[in-house]
Design an enzyme around this catalytic site. Structure first.
Site, PDB file in Angstrom:
ATOM      1  CE  LYS A   1       3.128  -6.078   4.065  1.00 31.91           C
ATOM      2  NZ  LYS A   1       2.644  -4.910   4.859  1.00 31.91           N
TER       3      LYS A   1
ATOM      4  CD  GLU B   1       7.461  -0.305   8.251  1.00 26.32           C
ATOM      5  OE1 GLU B   1       7.727   0.810   7.766  1.00 26.32           O
ATOM      6  OE2 GLU B   1       6.442  -0.966   7.935  1.00 26.32           O
TER       7      GLU B   1
ATOM      8  CD  GLU C   1       0.158  -1.664   8.012  1.00 25.06           C
ATOM      9  OE1 GLU C   1      -0.280  -0.884   8.898  1.00 25.06           O
ATOM     10  OE2 GLU C   1       0.740  -1.262   6.996  1.00 25.06           O
TER      11      GLU C   1
ATOM     12  CG  ASP D   1       0.535  -4.119   2.122  1.00 29.19           C
ATOM     13  OD1 ASP D   1       0.737  -5.071   2.902  1.00 29.19           O
ATOM     14  OD2 ASP D   1       1.358  -3.207   1.937  1.00 29.19           O
TER      15      ASP D   1
ATOM     16  CG  ASP E   1      -0.351  -0.133   2.527  1.00 28.43           C
ATOM     17  OD1 ASP E   1       0.894  -0.146   2.614  1.00 28.43           O
ATOM     18  OD2 ASP E   1      -1.098  -0.218   3.525  1.00 28.43           O
TER      19      ASP E   1
END
Length: 272
Positions: free
Chosen positions: A121, A190, A123, A91, A52
Site C-alpha cells: 500500500k 481515510e 499513500e 505499507d 506503518d
C-alpha cells in the site's frame, strides 16, 4: 438486505474484486506480529494490513514517519508466518518511494522478497504515479491510499477530515480514477465525507476500503489495537471499540501483582 458470504479459503486481490461485484463487504484489520496475525486471520478477516501505524502502536512514535523499511519488513515477515487465509498488505514507509520511481521499485522488491507479503500500500495520487506504475510493472499488486494520508501529516498540519472543499474532493476523485486506470487493485479512503467516499466507490470498479469514510464504500479497516481497546487515548468518531482490553488487562495484571506480593501465586497446585 444481507448478502450471502462466499467461503474464500484463500483471499486474493481477485477475491476482493469479486466481493465488490457481489455486494459483499470487505473486512480489513491491522496486525504487526505473529500472535496477533494468527488471531485476526483465524477470526475470518479478509485483509490484514501491516500498517506503518506500527510506528505509533508498537514503537510509541507520535507519527508514522520514523518507521524504517527494515522495521516494516520485520513486522511483515512476522505477520505472514501467522496467516493462512487473509491477504497480507504492507505499507511502504515514508521516504522509501516518494523521491523517484527506481527507489520505489527497490523498496517494493525488498518487502516482497524478504517478508513474503502479498501486496503493498502506498499513500498518494498523481504525485507518486510513476513509482506505482514501476511497482505494478514488476508484478507487485498495489493498494492506493487517498484522503487523509498520515505520512503527509506535517503538510496537512492536522488530522481533520480531508476533501471537504470542492477542489480537494475533485482531485481525490481524479486520483482514484487514475489509480484504478494504472492497475491498483483497491484503494483506502481515510477520513473523508461519507457522501464523497460513496461516490468514489460507485465511480470506480475496484474495491474502496474506508476508515472514517462512512458505510457507502466496499469495506472497512481499523487499527486492531484501537478496535479491541488496547489503546484508550485515541477516540475518533469513526472508531467502534468491540472490547475494552486496556481495562481488562490492567485489572488482570494488577491482580497478578497482588497475588505475587501476598504469596498467593504460585499456590501448591502451580508448582512442581
Amino acid at each position: 438486505m444481507s448478502v450471502a458470504k462466499k467461503d474464500y479459503k484463500i483471499v486474493t486481490t481477485k477475491s476482493l474484486f469479486d466481493m465488490k461485484q457481489n455486494g459483499e463487504k470487505i473486512s480489513m484489520l491491522t496486525a504487526y506480529d505473529y500472535t496477533m496475525a494468527k488471531i485476526v486471520d483465524s477470526a475470518g478477516v479478509d485483509v490484514i494490513l501491516v500498517g506503518d501505524s506500527a510506528s505509533n502502536v508498537m514503537a510509541g512514535h507520535e507519527t508514522t514517519l520514523p518507521i524504517t523499511l527494515d522495521q516494516m519488513i520485520y513486522h511483515a515477515s512476522c505477520v505472514v508466518r501467522g496467516v493462512d487465509r487473509a491477504l497480507v498488505v504492507v505499507d511502504l514507509p515514508f521516504g522509501t518511494y516518494q523521491s523517484d520511481s527506481k527507489k520505489a521499485l527497490e523498496s517494493a522488491i525488498r518487502v516482497m522478497k524478504e517478508s513474503g507479503a502479498h501486496a503493498l500500500k502506498l499513500e498518494g495520487g498523481k504525485e507518486i504515479k510513476e513509482g506505482i506504475k514501476k511497482i505494478l510493472g514488476a508484478g507487485v499488486p498495489v493498494m492506493g491510499h487517498l484522503g487523509l494520508t498520515p505520512q503527509s501529516i506535517y503538510k496537512f498540519g492536522t488530522y481533520t477530515v480531508r476533501a471537504k472543499e470542492e477542489a480537494e474532493a475533485e482531485k481525490l476523485i481524479e486520483d482514484a480514477k487514475m489509480l484504478e486506470k494504472i492497475g491498483c487493485f483497491a484503494i483506502v479512503l481515510e477520513k473523508i465525507p461519507a457522501a464523497l467516499a460513496e461516490r468514489v466507490a460507485k465511480e470506480v470498479s475496484i474495491p474502496i476500503i474506508g476508515i472514517g469514510a462512512g458505510g457507502g464504500v466496499d469495506g472497512q479497516v481499523l487499527v486492531v489495537h484501537d478496535m479491541i481497546g488496547m489503546t484508550h487515548e485515541f477516540s475518533p468518531k469513526f472508531l467502534r471499540r468491540y472490547m475494552n482490553l486496556y481495562e481488562d488487562m490492567t485489572k488482570a495484571i494488577g491482580q497478578y501483582v497482588d497475588d505475587v506480593k501476598s504469596k498467593d501465586f504460585p499456590n501448591s497446585t502451580e508448582q512442581y
